[in-house]
Design an enzyme around this catalytic site. Structure first.
Site, short mmCIF file in Angstrom:
data_model
loop_
_atom_site.label_atom_id
_atom_site.label_comp_id
_atom_site.label_asym_id
_atom_site.label_seq_id
_atom_site.Cartn_x
_atom_site.Cartn_y
_atom_site.Cartn_z
CG ASP A 50 -1.78 1.07 1.36
OD1 ASP A 50 -3.00 1.11 0.51
OD2 ASP A 50 -1.59 2.30 1.93
CE1 TYR A 55 0.90 7.86 2.45
CE2 TYR A 55 1.36 5.34 1.65
CZ TYR A 55 0.44 6.42 2.43
OH TYR A 55 -0.85 6.13 3.05
CE LYS A 80 -3.70 4.65 0.43
NZ LYS A 80 -2.27 4.63 0.79
CG HIS A 113 -4.48 9.83 0.21
ND1 HIS A 113 -3.18 9.76 0.04
CD2 HIS A 113 -4.42 9.38 1.66
CE1 HIS A 113 -2.40 9.17 1.00
NE2 HIS A 113 -3.24 9.13 1.99
P1 NDP Z 1 0.75 1.57 11.81
O1 NDP Z 1 -0.43 1.58 12.65
O2 NDP Z 1 0.69 0.45 10.76
O3 NDP Z 1 2.16 1.72 12.88
C1 NDP Z 1 3.25 1.63 12.28
C2 NDP Z 1 4.31 2.19 13.38
O4 NDP Z 1 4.34 0.83 14.33
C3 NDP Z 1 5.54 2.47 12.75
O5 NDP Z 1 6.17 3.06 13.64
C4 NDP Z 1 6.35 0.87 13.03
O6 NDP Z 1 7.66 1.27 13.33
C5 NDP Z 1 5.49 0.36 14.35
N1 NDP Z 1 5.38 -1.14 14.27
C6 NDP Z 1 5.03 -1.85 13.33
N2 NDP Z 1 5.05 -3.21 13.59
C7 NDP Z 1 5.32 -3.36 15.02
C8 NDP Z 1 5.49 -4.33 15.81
N3 NDP Z 1 5.23 -5.69 15.36
N4 NDP Z 1 5.87 -3.93 16.95
C9 NDP Z 1 6.25 -2.56 17.33
N5 NDP Z 1 6.20 -1.85 16.48
C10 NDP Z 1 5.60 -1.79 15.16
O7 NDP Z 1 0.60 3.03 11.13
P2 NDP Z 1 0.61 3.65 9.77
O8 NDP Z 1 0.05 5.08 9.73
O9 NDP Z 1 2.01 3.49 9.10
O10 NDP Z 1 -0.68 3.12 8.89
C11 NDP Z 1 -0.32 1.78 8.22
C12 NDP Z 1 -0.50 2.16 6.56
O11 NDP Z 1 -1.87 2.40 6.32
C13 NDP Z 1 0.54 3.06 6.33
O12 NDP Z 1 1.94 2.55 6.22
C14 NDP Z 1 0.03 3.40 4.95
O13 NDP Z 1 0.22 2.52 3.83
C15 NDP Z 1 -1.70 3.54 5.06
N6 NDP Z 1 -2.24 4.76 5.49
C16 NDP Z 1 -3.05 5.19 4.91
C17 NDP Z 1 -3.53 6.49 5.21
C18 NDP Z 1 -4.77 7.06 4.49
O14 NDP Z 1 -5.01 8.14 4.75
N7 NDP Z 1 -5.24 6.34 3.59
C19 NDP Z 1 -3.31 7.40 6.61
C20 NDP Z 1 -2.25 6.71 7.04
C21 NDP Z 1 -1.53 5.21 6.73
P3 NDP Z 1 8.96 0.53 12.30
O15 NDP Z 1 8.40 0.65 10.75
O16 NDP Z 1 9.92 1.41 12.64
O17 NDP Z 1 8.98 -0.68 12.59
#
Ligand code: NDP
Length: 280
Positions: A50, A55, A80, A113
């Site tokens: 995704d 991004y 998006k 988006h």
């Molecule tokens: P998430 O809820 O997926 O959390 C991501 C964070 O959690 C990062 O800091 C990551 O750190 C950490 N993390 C991931 N797995 C673990 C784990 N097992 N243990 C501890 N920490 C963990 O947040 P996002 O906001 O990134 O949402 C996911 C995806 O959704 C985005 O990447 C994007 O593709 C999409 N999105 C879409 C939006 C929209 O408006 N349509 C808005 C926001 C997100 P690290 O990477 O350092 O491991």
């Protein structure tokens, strides 16, 4: 619903199969970081990535996929259209730019988006055309509530197949989830881990200890039990693998309900009706 392993897919309204679990890449840097995250995810069995124009890492996504040994057609790629690109005149160009950045000739899923007032319905009509032309295998929206979905319904024609919204134990919006189920729109969770903020929750920790799983794994499994597809983001190999190891246990009805009870309408991102001020 086949949720026995990472190959589990949901059938979208047009019959297209979309994996329940994918890798989110918001804030993953286009370069070594995203390259190793995607390759690691693909070797762990993930088949959905995704991304979004916003991004600024579509090039990195495309490169990592090309360099992998998985054929393009076996990977479900979502992108998006960003806020400022919406409208009748600019949507097609934005889509073509995304495609060029990705180095691909079609997308599996293209989403609006955020629903920009006065513009998103125009974008939707262009996305319907791109879908009919075969350049998009599925189309959908993100950050919408029921009233925006109803407005799209009034446009007629092909309807959204996916709604990607903020979704985690503190923000369920069950009315929107129900609406999607009734209208054959697959719900997909963004920020399923609440950007990490849910990962110290005491109630979920207790459940995690019972199953010898992490809090992240319990939350992601809860998504699947609720019929919600999910796209956790990580750039760390151990976490990418951990987030996919959610197919070997089942939560009980009581556990699902107790996680549901954490909902308190907390958002990590903007509200779908007030995002313009957030991004201006
Ligand atoms: P998430 O809820 O997926 O959390 C991501 C964070 O959690 C990062 O800091 C990551 O750190 C950490 N993390 C991931 N797995 C673990 C784990 N097992 N243990 C501890 N920490 C963990 O947040 P996002 O906001 O990134 O949402 C996911 C995806 O959704 C985005 O990447 C994007 O593709 C999409 N999105 C879409 C939006 C929209 O408006 N349509 C808005 C926001 C997100 P690290 O990477 O350092 O491991």
């Amino acid at each position: 619903m086949n949720l026995a392993n990472i190959d589990g897919k949901t059938k979208l309204a047009n019959g297209l199969q979309m994996p329940y679990l994918g890798l989110g890449v918001y804030k993953a840097e286009s370069g070594k970081e995203i390259n190793s995250a995607i390759k690691c995810a693909l070797s762990a069995g993930y088949r959905l990535i995704d991304t979004a124009a916003f991004y600024a890492n579509e090039e990195g996504v495309g490169k990592a996929i090309r360099e992998s040994d998985i054929p393009r057609e076996d990977i479900f790629v979502t992108s998006k259209i960003w806020i400022e690109d919406q409208g009748a005149q600019s949507t097609r160009k934005a889509f073509e730019t995304s495609l060029k950045n990705l180095g691909m000739d079609y997308l599996d899923l293209y989403l609006i988006h955020w629903p920009v007032p006065g513009k998103y319905l125009e974008s939707w009509k262009v996305m319907q055309e791109l879908y009919e032309e075969g350049k998009l295998k599925a189309i959908g929206v993100s950050n919408c509530l029921i009233h925006q979905l109803e407005d799209i319904k009034k446009v007629g024609g092909v309807q959204p197949m996916v709604l990607q919204n903020e979704f985690h134990p503190k923000l369920i919006q069950q009315d929107v989830v129900n609406y999607c189920q009734e209208n054959n729109i697959q719900y997909q969770a963004w920020s399923p881990l609440m950007r990490g903020e849910i990962l110290d929750n005491a109630l979920i920790k207790e459940i995690a200890e019972k199953y010898k799983k992490s809090i992240a794994q319990i939350v992601l499994r809860w998504d699947l039990h609720k019929g919600v597809a999910t796209i956790p983001k990580s750039v760390h190999k151990n976490r990418i693998i951990e987030n996919a190891a959610i197919f070997d246990f089942e939560l009980t009805e009581d556990e699902l309900k107790s996680i549901d009870s954490l909902e308190d309408n907390t958002r990590t991102g903007a509200h779908p009706d007030h995002f313009m001020e957030h991004f201006s």
